[in-house]
Write a protein that holds these residues in place. Structure first.
Motif, mmCIF file in Angstrom:
data_model
loop_
_atom_site.group_PDB
_atom_site.id
_atom_site.type_symbol
_atom_site.label_atom_id
_atom_site.label_comp_id
_atom_site.label_asym_id
_atom_site.label_seq_id
_atom_site.Cartn_x
_atom_site.Cartn_y
_atom_site.Cartn_z
ATOM 1 N N MET A 153 0.825 -1.207 0.000
ATOM 2 C CA MET A 153 0.000 0.000 0.000
ATOM 3 C C MET A 153 0.862 1.261 0.000
ATOM 4 S SD MET A 153 -3.043 -0.962 -0.370
ATOM 5 C CE MET A 153 -3.827 0.649 -0.184
ATOM 6 N N ALA A 154 1.978 1.243 0.737
ATOM 7 C CA ALA A 154 2.898 2.379 0.701
ATOM 8 C C ALA A 154 3.493 2.535 -0.699
ATOM 9 C CB ALA A 154 4.006 2.186 1.732
ATOM 10 N N ASN A 155 3.806 1.408 -1.322
ATOM 11 C CA ASN A 155 4.326 1.415 -2.686
ATOM 12 C C ASN A 155 3.300 1.995 -3.650
ATOM 13 O OD1 ASN A 155 5.752 0.892 -4.994
ATOM 14 N ND2 ASN A 155 5.611 -1.337 -4.876
ATOM 15 N N ALA A 156 2.037 1.555 -3.522
ATOM 16 C CA ALA A 156 0.973 2.049 -4.399
ATOM 17 C C ALA A 156 0.784 3.557 -4.246
ATOM 18 C CB ALA A 156 -0.333 1.317 -4.094
ATOM 19 N N GLY A 157 0.844 4.036 -3.005
ATOM 20 C CA GLY A 157 0.696 5.467 -2.768
ATOM 21 C C GLY A 157 1.814 6.273 -3.394
ATOM 22 N N LEU A 158 3.047 5.778 -3.282
ATOM 23 C CA LEU A 158 4.189 6.490 -3.860
ATOM 24 C C LEU A 158 4.067 6.582 -5.377
ATOM 25 C CD1 LEU A 158 7.000 7.778 -3.613
ATOM 26 C CD2 LEU A 158 7.980 5.476 -3.706
ATOM 27 N N ILE A 159 3.705 5.467 -6.015
ATOM 28 C CA ILE A 159 3.569 5.466 -7.478
ATOM 29 C C ILE A 159 2.482 6.447 -7.911
ATOM 30 C CG2 ILE A 159 2.915 4.053 -9.465
ATOM 31 C CD1 ILE A 159 4.115 1.654 -7.978
ATOM 32 N N MET A 160 1.336 6.386 -7.233
ATOM 33 C CA MET A 160 0.225 7.264 -7.604
ATOM 34 C C MET A 160 0.595 8.730 -7.427
ATOM 35 S SD MET A 160 -3.722 7.175 -6.275
ATOM 36 C CE MET A 160 -4.122 5.833 -7.392
ATOM 37 N N GLN A 161 1.273 9.065 -6.346
ATOM 38 C CA GLN A 161 1.655 10.450 -6.104
ATOM 39 C C GLN A 161 2.647 10.954 -7.140
ATOM 40 O OE1 GLN A 161 2.965 10.738 -2.021
ATOM 41 N NE2 GLN A 161 1.036 9.916 -1.245
ATOM 42 N N MET A 162 3.576 10.095 -7.556
ATOM 43 C CA MET A 162 4.553 10.509 -8.563
ATOM 44 C C MET A 162 3.890 10.707 -9.919
ATOM 45 S SD MET A 162 7.494 10.983 -7.209
ATOM 46 C CE MET A 162 8.447 11.088 -8.712
ATOM 47 N N LEU A 163 3.056 9.759 -10.328
ATOM 48 C CA LEU A 163 2.460 9.823 -11.657
ATOM 49 C C LEU A 163 1.433 10.943 -11.771
ATOM 50 C CD1 LEU A 163 2.019 6.029 -12.493
ATOM 51 C CD2 LEU A 163 3.845 7.584 -13.206
ATOM 52 N N MET A 164 0.727 11.226 -10.657
ATOM 53 C CA MET A 164 -0.273 12.298 -10.676
ATOM 54 C C MET A 164 0.310 13.636 -10.255
ATOM 55 S SD MET A 164 -3.683 10.386 -9.253
ATOM 56 C CE MET A 164 -4.632 11.854 -9.673
ATOM 57 N N ARG A 165 1.587 13.622 -9.835
ATOM 58 C CA ARG A 165 2.293 14.838 -9.415
ATOM 59 C C ARG A 165 1.507 15.566 -8.316
ATOM 60 N NH1 ARG A 165 3.867 18.250 -14.516
ATOM 61 N NH2 ARG A 165 5.409 19.079 -13.043
ATOM 62 N N ASN A 166 1.020 14.770 -7.381
ATOM 63 C CA ASN A 166 0.221 15.321 -6.285
ATOM 64 C C ASN A 166 0.493 14.506 -5.036
ATOM 65 O OD1 ASN A 166 -1.941 16.021 -4.458
ATOM 66 N ND2 ASN A 166 -3.030 16.887 -6.192
ATOM 67 N N ARG A 167 0.988 15.146 -3.988
ATOM 68 C CA ARG A 167 1.378 14.452 -2.766
ATOM 69 C C ARG A 167 0.188 14.116 -1.858
ATOM 70 N NH1 ARG A 167 5.973 11.701 -2.699
ATOM 71 N NH2 ARG A 167 7.673 12.874 -3.653
ATOM 72 N N PHE A 168 -1.013 14.491 -2.255
ATOM 73 C CA PHE A 168 -2.160 14.291 -1.382
ATOM 74 C C PHE A 168 -3.179 13.316 -1.973
ATOM 75 C CE2 PHE A 168 -0.436 18.380 -0.050
ATOM 76 C CZ PHE A 168 -0.309 18.161 1.310
ATOM 77 N N VAL A 169 -2.690 12.314 -2.703
ATOM 78 C CA VAL A 169 -3.575 11.273 -3.226
ATOM 79 C C VAL A 169 -3.035 9.902 -2.828
ATOM 80 C CG1 VAL A 169 -4.396 12.639 -5.178
ATOM 81 C CG2 VAL A 169 -2.349 11.234 -5.445
ATOM 82 N N GLU A 170 -3.925 8.954 -2.713
ATOM 83 C CA GLU A 170 -3.593 7.553 -2.480
ATOM 84 C C GLU A 170 -4.811 6.720 -2.859
ATOM 85 O OE1 GLU A 170 -3.864 5.350 0.717
ATOM 86 O OE2 GLU A 170 -5.604 6.371 1.496
ATOM 87 N N PRO A 171 -4.693 5.391 -2.990
ATOM 88 C CA PRO A 171 -5.791 4.574 -3.520
ATOM 89 C C PRO A 171 -7.142 4.773 -2.845
ATOM 90 C CG PRO A 171 -3.794 3.274 -3.454
ATOM 91 C CD PRO A 171 -3.460 4.589 -2.822
ATOM 92 N N SER A 172 -7.167 4.870 -1.518
ATOM 93 C CA SER A 172 -8.464 4.999 -0.838
ATOM 94 C C SER A 172 -9.073 6.389 -0.999
ATOM 95 C CB SER A 172 -8.313 4.680 0.653
ATOM 96 O OG SER A 172 -7.490 5.636 1.298
ATOM 97 N N MET A 173 -8.282 7.354 -1.502
ATOM 98 C CA MET A 173 -8.787 8.713 -1.704
ATOM 99 C C MET A 173 -9.040 9.018 -3.180
ATOM 100 S SD MET A 173 -6.383 10.807 0.986
ATOM 101 C CE MET A 173 -7.226 12.347 0.708
#
Length: 325
Positions: A61-81
């Motif tokens: 889940m930490a890995n998924a959050g890091l990938i999503m934040q990098m690709l979306m260029r937004n530090r305030f997103v993660e899978p559950s959000m």
């Protein structure tokens, strides 16, 4: 400073693993493992699978959050959000309702497809948002996820499946036993795959125009990264339920120490995610001993506190930089 942090993180992680293996209602100790067959059965059938599932969930889940934040260029997103977790839950609910005799693997496939569709829907919405409004994306994601969750709740209520829905919405490792957690090992493969593409994720985080000029196929790398995120989210929901905030707060904390190089930060991001979920799981077993509190509840409280700290710390850091300028 980084070396001290790394050594401390490794020590804390190892200590938490040892505590997790020997904390619980059943009495298990080093001595009993040598003398008592029942203690050995509990240890190998329950404690080891539970600890492994906690670690795999936290890391992935930490890995998924890091990938999503990098690709979306937004530090305030993660899978559950972003509606990903809620979409996976909705897919899981539908297949359980329509094909109750389906296998766990079939449910995982449907949940993965639903998670991909849900994430694609969120990405389509985010594209029309102003790129400068960083906090709009998580706010829209919360609303989007709330709508998907409301649809799932309505269906579950109509067909008397609320008990299933609650189990999927609130993460819990009490059922992680031999034969019931092995799907989580797929997330280890997905984490390894993410590491192979880590340099490409770093370049993609610079933006489509810059990454394309550097020779990167931005659309392909973004699709691979978001597919990894969706698969991880779906597998975790199917196996242990939704685990919030880990993918949000852990990458933010690690990035402040390690920087934005994904290949450099990814291993420590995963270790920190595993340590956070381990600590919360141990707390869920001890706070109301001998009863358990769902670990999703504990992580929700801890994650909220950490998230508020991150929100508070960013403006203060920005003001300081502005003053120095």
């Amino acid at each position: 400073k980084n070396m001290v942090w790394r050594i401390l993180a490794i020590i804390v992680f190892i200590v938490l693993i040892i505590i997790s293996l020997f904390v619980g209602v059943s009495d298990v100790s080093f001595t009993l493992l040598l003398e008592d067959a029942a203690a050995r059965e509990v240890f190998f059938a329950s404690r080891i699978p539970r600890t492994a599932s906690v670690i795999l969930t936290g890391m992935s889940m930490a890995n998924a959050g890091l990938i999503m934040q990098m690709l979306m260029r937004n530090r305030f997103v993660e899978p559950s959000m972003t509606g990903t977790t809620q979409a996976a839950t909705l897919g899981l609910l539908l297949i359980t309702l329509l094909v109750p005799q389906s296998s766990v693997f079939d449910k995982m496939l449907v949940a993965c497809v639903a998670a991909v569709i849900g994430l694609a829907g969120f990405m389509a919405i985010v594209r029309v948002l102003p790129p400068t409004a960083k906090l709009l994306a998580p706010l829209v994601g919360i609303i989007y996820g709330g709508v998907l969750g409301a649809v799932a709740t309505f269906i579950a209520y109509e067909y008397d499946m609320m008990q299933y829905l609650v189990a999927w919405f609130i993460g819990d490792f009490s059922s992680a036993l031999v034969g019931r957690y092995e799907l989580l090992w797929i997330t280890a493969f997905l984490c390894a795959l993410a590491y192979l593409f880590s340099n490409q994720f770093t370049i993609a985080g610079l933006g489509k125009e810059i990454s394309t000029n550097l020779g990167l196929n931005h659309n392909m790398i973004t699709s691979i990264g978001l597919l990894i995120v969706a698969l991880i989210s779906a597998i975790v929901v199917v196996t242990v339920g939704a685990i919030p905030f880990v993918g949000l707060v852990v990458p933010n904390i690690v990035s402040r120490i390690m920087g934005d190089n994904v290949r450099q930060a990814l291993p420590w991001n995963m270790l920190s995610g595993g340590a956070l979920v381990l600590a919360c799981d141990i707390g869920s077993r001890l706070i109301n001993y001998p009863y358990e509190i769902p670990v999703g509840t504990i992580i929700g409280i801890v994650g909220t506190i950490l998230f508020l700290y991150l929100l508070y710390a960013r403006p203060r850091r920005g003001r300081k930089h502005h003053a120095n300028a």
